[in-house]
Enzyme design. Structure first.
Site, PDB file in Angstrom:
ATOM      1  N   SER A 527       0.864  -1.163   0.234  1.00  0.00           N
ATOM      2  CA  SER A 527       0.121  -0.029  -0.022  1.00  0.00           C
ATOM      3  C   SER A 527       0.906   1.505   0.019  1.00  0.00           C
ATOM      4  CB  SER A 527      -0.888  -0.172   1.046  1.00  0.00           C
ATOM      5  OG  SER A 527      -1.792   0.867   0.991  1.00  0.00           O
ATOM      6  N   PRO A 528       0.360   2.333  -0.290  1.00  0.00           N
ATOM      7  CA  PRO A 528       1.058   3.679  -0.549  1.00  0.00           C
ATOM      8  C   PRO A 528       1.288   4.035   0.802  1.00  0.00           C
ATOM      9  CG  PRO A 528      -0.408   3.754  -2.171  1.00  0.00           C
ATOM     10  CD  PRO A 528      -0.930   2.472  -1.307  1.00  0.00           C
ATOM     11  N   GLN A 606       1.338   6.568  -7.239  1.00  0.00           N
ATOM     12  CA  GLN A 606      -0.051   7.460  -6.797  1.00  0.00           C
ATOM     13  C   GLN A 606       0.225   8.909  -6.756  1.00  0.00           C
ATOM     14  OE1 GLN A 606      -1.144   7.968  -2.432  1.00  0.00           O
ATOM     15  NE2 GLN A 606      -2.860   6.413  -2.939  1.00  0.00           N
ATOM     16  N   TYR A 688      -7.345  14.866   0.988  1.00  0.00           N
ATOM     17  CA  TYR A 688      -6.539  15.900   0.270  1.00  0.00           C
ATOM     18  C   TYR A 688      -7.461  16.452  -0.811  1.00  0.00           C
ATOM     19  CZ  TYR A 688      -3.179  13.132   2.866  1.00  0.00           C
ATOM     20  OH  TYR A 688      -1.977  12.713   3.679  1.00  0.00           O
ATOM     21  N   ARG A 736      -8.329   5.969  -5.741  1.00  0.00           N
ATOM     22  CA  ARG A 736      -8.187   5.668  -4.335  1.00  0.00           C
ATOM     23  C   ARG A 736      -9.235   6.585  -3.708  1.00  0.00           C
ATOM     24  NH1 ARG A 736      -4.460   4.400   0.808  1.00  0.00           N
ATOM     25  NH2 ARG A 736      -4.373   2.361  -0.253  1.00  0.00           N
ATOM     26  N   ARG A 830       1.255  -1.423   6.763  1.00  0.00           N
ATOM     27  CA  ARG A 830       2.448  -1.865   8.279  1.00  0.00           C
ATOM     28  C   ARG A 830       3.002  -2.916   8.386  1.00  0.00           C
ATOM     29  NH1 ARG A 830      -1.620   1.839  10.255  1.00  0.00           N
ATOM     30  NH2 ARG A 830      -0.873   3.654  11.109  1.00  0.00           N
TER      31      ARG A 830
END
Length: 873
Positions: A527-528, A606, A688, A736, A830
């Protein structure tokens, strides 16, 4: 059909071995076929369960993924031989074994005056708490108030788990012995899906009648000297606290005690969307049965299980709107039972249903911030006169995971143990009880909410292939998993894997997936993750090592962090970018390494713009905090700061600003293509810039780019179209999104489906479904895989590929989500920080060697898990 339902006899012959397992290719059993004959004589709980065979790639149970309870509880462990003669409820008991203390070995107890205890509510939890408190100190005065008669009860059967029975055995062997004499046991779960019956075995249930459970507890309390006051309304808790040291409020989901002390306990009650009713049938089903009826009014479901040799509990459930459309709101109790029996006539074999004060109700989830209150100044002095909530008064869990009585009984065991250990410090005892029980209860409640929501949205699940539907149902709470089901029922699980398309010996996560023109060798995505260590937006050696290591680690797709499209679109000064050719050249160095050294691994970029969440410190310096100096101006959909009084107020983008931002995205996409990225993701999540246009909480515009959802989608779709045109047609593009804002008035799950629909219509190859981080006052429902229901909903509604993300931490989770059809790809963040080679290690732990997880040649010598110790020293 009592052949598969075991009523405990005094002794039983050994269980012969079962016949060969069902072939994975065996078709679902038609409802027209006769009921299955028992494969072997009924099994006593005293006999150990047969060990299931394991498929070639099945590992031993992983220490981080113990077998859960089934269908959300674990199979019963072997029990000791039953004592000769009837259970001894009122006489002497075996001496307690200090090595098997309930929950803990009690601390040495100082001498203290015997407690006076009042218990409000004579259900299983209240009665068992009374018995254990009296047993712990016979000098205690314990009184139970119950407003109903001793023979009154609501509901029919009670399912008890291995964990609960183990706690009862250790806390009170006499009650345990009595329960063992009454329990019935069965292994199978039957799932009826559009005319086909699919069976999963190896689950191990035990149940008995609720009335018989109460009789056992009444006898135990009487034998110990507990005063039982039936047909007597309890005085208010405040009055009892004035004359008693401890008041145990076990007065149920509608607890008057909880309401009276609402300012102390701070309860939160959530009423859910289905109506249900408890009924009974006068015959024993041979399995736990889930059956779905698709009626002209909508979907109805049956949950049923045996609780005696001649009786079964039957629960009928449906959405509120279906319940009203079918006219159940106008029927009396007898008419409702007859109507339900007619709808589910085949499951009931044409038999009637009986009721017992059976009213339709909507389930309520009860949560309290606190479970106890010790005002002080009780009758014995000191910190006494305490009030504590127990069972449904403190918390509820939906019946679909069978945990109401289980939780109440476990509460009673823990409460008594803490009071026994600290008789002179009631406040400390109650705090210890809550500290012990709360994490376990909250985990159960998360599972229960996941389960009840699955049934609320059942209509959206029905178009799945039959075996995937059955697997999805069994794993709905996320407590039962793929690996767990392979241990219980390898034949059933193998048939689901075959329907999914797994080659023999290949876990689901190592099957390939085609995304546009790109074929990924497995279903794992790194994942980013923002690293915040770039200089002037240029990725350096750290990024080469960080992304290169994870590419070598076996994931099918490795994503960069959010790469900013402009200098003022950065989150922090350490963010990477693609607004200059120098940055593009640095990224090309990384893509070249990945393609040369980790062939078969795709590298995705991304692209995003920080919007109002920019100009902040690096995460470890103060997340979302503005820079101490050197801040740059921000832009957003509306002039709303992320945190009023903390973050700066952004400028709302005008027409020229919108055009400029769109061109920044387009230029960055062209640079990304020249840098050699295999996939591009547009970041429209987490508050964002583009996400800020989508959410009504952050977009207050009154022009064409605000207002309703179509208006709020307008600018993100314009950016998507421009980027899609600039990005090579043979390379996939994903988006996303935040599928919910976790805040009132924000994006809802229904909105998320429409947002996903719009992007899919404009050419998105997949939706990467995250949630939240849009507003600072969000209230996420954290838990394992907690965001995946949103991905599942979009996938089932639209049929578009989805990437699930959010607290997915184990390879078992990944396999479970894929096989259940909840996701096509799983993104983990993580776990890949903890272990860059997480995917390769997942393959090794599952015994998989194949094209889905090839080890780099220099690493092949380490492709097997090293020994953890030596036995020959």
């Amino acid at each position: 059909m009592a052949g598969a339902v075991t009523v405990r006899p005094p002794a039983q012959p050994p269980r012969p071995p079962a016949g060969p397992p069902r072939s994975p290719a065996q078709p679902p059993r038609s409802l027209a076929q006769p009921p299955r004959p028992p494969a072997q004589p009924p099994r006593s709980l005293a006999q150990p369960p047969r060990p299931p065979a394991q498929p070639p790639h099945s590992p031993q149970p992983h220490p981080h993924h113990p077998r859960p309870l089934s269908p959300d509880t674990a199979p019963h462990r072997p029990l000791p031989p039953e004592p000769a003669g009837p259970p001894r409820l009122l006489a002497a008991e075996p001496a307690p074994d200090p090595a098997r203390a309930p929950y803990r070995v009690p601390e040495p107890r100082p001498a203290a005056a015997p407690l006076r205890v009042a218990v409000i509510g004579g259900g299983p939890g209240g009665l068992y708490a009374a018995a254990l408190l009296k047993r712990g100190d016979p000098a205690r005065e314990v009184t139970v108030w119950e407003r109903n008669a001793p023979t009154d009860t609501f509901g029919f059967g009670v399912v008890l788990s291995d964990e609960t029975l183990g706690g009862i055995e250790e806390a009170d062997p006499a009650v345990y012995a009595a329960l063992r004499a009454e329990l019935v046991h069965w292994d199978d779960v039957d799932i009826v899906h559009r005319g086909h019956l699919l069976t999963s075995t190896g689950h191990g249930f035990a149940a008995l009648g609720r009335r018989r459970l109460l009789e056992i507890l009444h006898a135990r309390c009487t034998g110990l000297g507990v005063r039982l006051r039936f047909r007597t309304e309890a005085p208010p808790a405040a009055e009892l606290a004035a004359t008693h040291d401890l008041v145990v409020a076990a007065d149920g989901v509608h607890s008057r005690t909880r309401e009276a002390y609402a300012d102390v306990f701070r309860p939160r009650l959530t009423t859910h969307r289905c109506r249900y009713v408890w009924l009974a049938a006068d015959f024993a089903l041979d399995a736990f049965r889930f059956e779905i009826a698709e009626t002209e009014y909508g979907v109805m479901q049956l949950h049923a299980y045996p609780y005696a040799a001649d009786s079964s509990t039957v629960i009928v459930e449906m959405r509120e709107e279906v319940w009203r459309a079918a006219g159940f709101d106008e029927l009396d109790e007898a008419e409702s039972a007859a109507r339900c029996a007619k709808i589910f006539a085949e499951a009931l074999r044409g038999r009637a249903l009986r009721s017992n004060n059976s009213a339709w109700t909507a389930f309520r989830t009860v949560v309290n911030d606190r479970w106890s209150h010790v005002p002080g100044g009780g009758p014995s002095g000191g910190s006494r006169g305490g009030i504590v909530l127990l069972g449904d008064a403190a918390h509820t869990a939906h019946f679909s995971i069978g945990s109401g009585t289980k939780l109440a009984v476990e509460d009673a065991v823990a409460l008594a143990a803490h009071v026994d250990a600290r008789p002179g410090g009631l406040a400390e005892a109650l705090a210890g009880y809550e500290a012990e029980r709360r994490p376990l209860v909250e985990s159960t409640q998360r599972a229960a909410v996941a389960s009840l929501r699955w049934f609320e949205d059942l209509a959206r699940q029905l178009d799945r292939p039959p075996k995937q539907f059955a697997f999805n149902l069994l794993t709905r709470s996320r407590r039962v998993t793929h690996d767990n089901l392979r241990l219980r029922d390898p034949a059933f699980t193998a048939s689901v894997e075959a329907e999914f398309g797994c080659p023999p010996g290949t876990p689901p996560m190592f099957t390939p997936f085609r995304l546009g023109g790109l074929t990924l060798r497995n279903r794992v995505v790194v994942s980013p993750m923002d690293m915040y260590v770039a200089e002037d937006g240029v990725p350096g050696d750290f990024h080469l090592v960080h992304l290169g290591a994870r590419a070598l680690g076996g994931a099918g797709l490795v994503m960069t962090e959010m790469v900013c499209v402009s200098e003022r679109g950065r989150i922090t000064p350490g963010c990477t970018g693609l607004w200059t050719e120098e940055q593009a050249d640095a990224w090309a160095r990384i893509t070249a390494f990945v393609h040369a050294q980790a062939p078969g691994t795709a590298l995705g970029v991304q692209l995003g713009h920080s919007g109002r969440k920019g100009s902040t410190r690096r995460m470890w310096e103060g997340i979302d905090r503005p820079l101490p100096d050197g801040n740059w101006p921000l832009v957003a959909a509306s002039p709303l700061p992320y945190r009023a009084g903390v973050n700066q107020t952004p400028q709302a983008l005008d027409r020229a600003g919108l055009t400029a931002v769109r061109e920044e995205f387009t230029a960055a996409a062209r640079r990304a293509a020249r840098a050699g990225f295999d996939l591009l993701e547009l970041h429209c999540a987490h508050g964002y810039l583009l996400s800020g246009f989508l959410s009504p909480l952050t977009n207050h515009r009154t022009d064409a780019y605000g207002g309703d959802l179509a208006g709020r989608l307008r600018f993100p779709l314009e950016v998507f179209d421009a980027v899609r045109e600039a990005w090579p047609a043979d390379r996939p593009m994903t988006v996303r999104i935040s599928a919910t804002d976790w805040a009132d008035g924000g994006t809802t799950a229904d909105d998320a489906v429409e947002i996903a629909r719009a992007f899919a219509a404009h050419g998105a190859d997949a939706l990467d479904v995250s949630t939240g981080q849009v507003v600072p006052d969000e209230r996420p429902e954290f838990g394992r895989s907690y965001q995946t229901p949103y991905a599942d909903r979009i996938r089932s509604a639209l049929g578009v590929p989805v990437i699930a993300v959010g607290a997915i931490s184990s390879w078992d989770d990944v396999n479970s989500l894929l096989l259940a059809g909840r996701a096509d790809l799983c993104a983990l963040a993580r776990p890949h920080l903890y272990d860059p080679h997480w995917t390769l290690h997942a393959a090794a732990e599952q015994g998989y060697e194949g094209p889905g997880a090839p080890w780099p040649a220099p690493y092949r010598a380490g492709s097997r898990r090293p020994p953890t110790g030596r036995k020959d020293v």
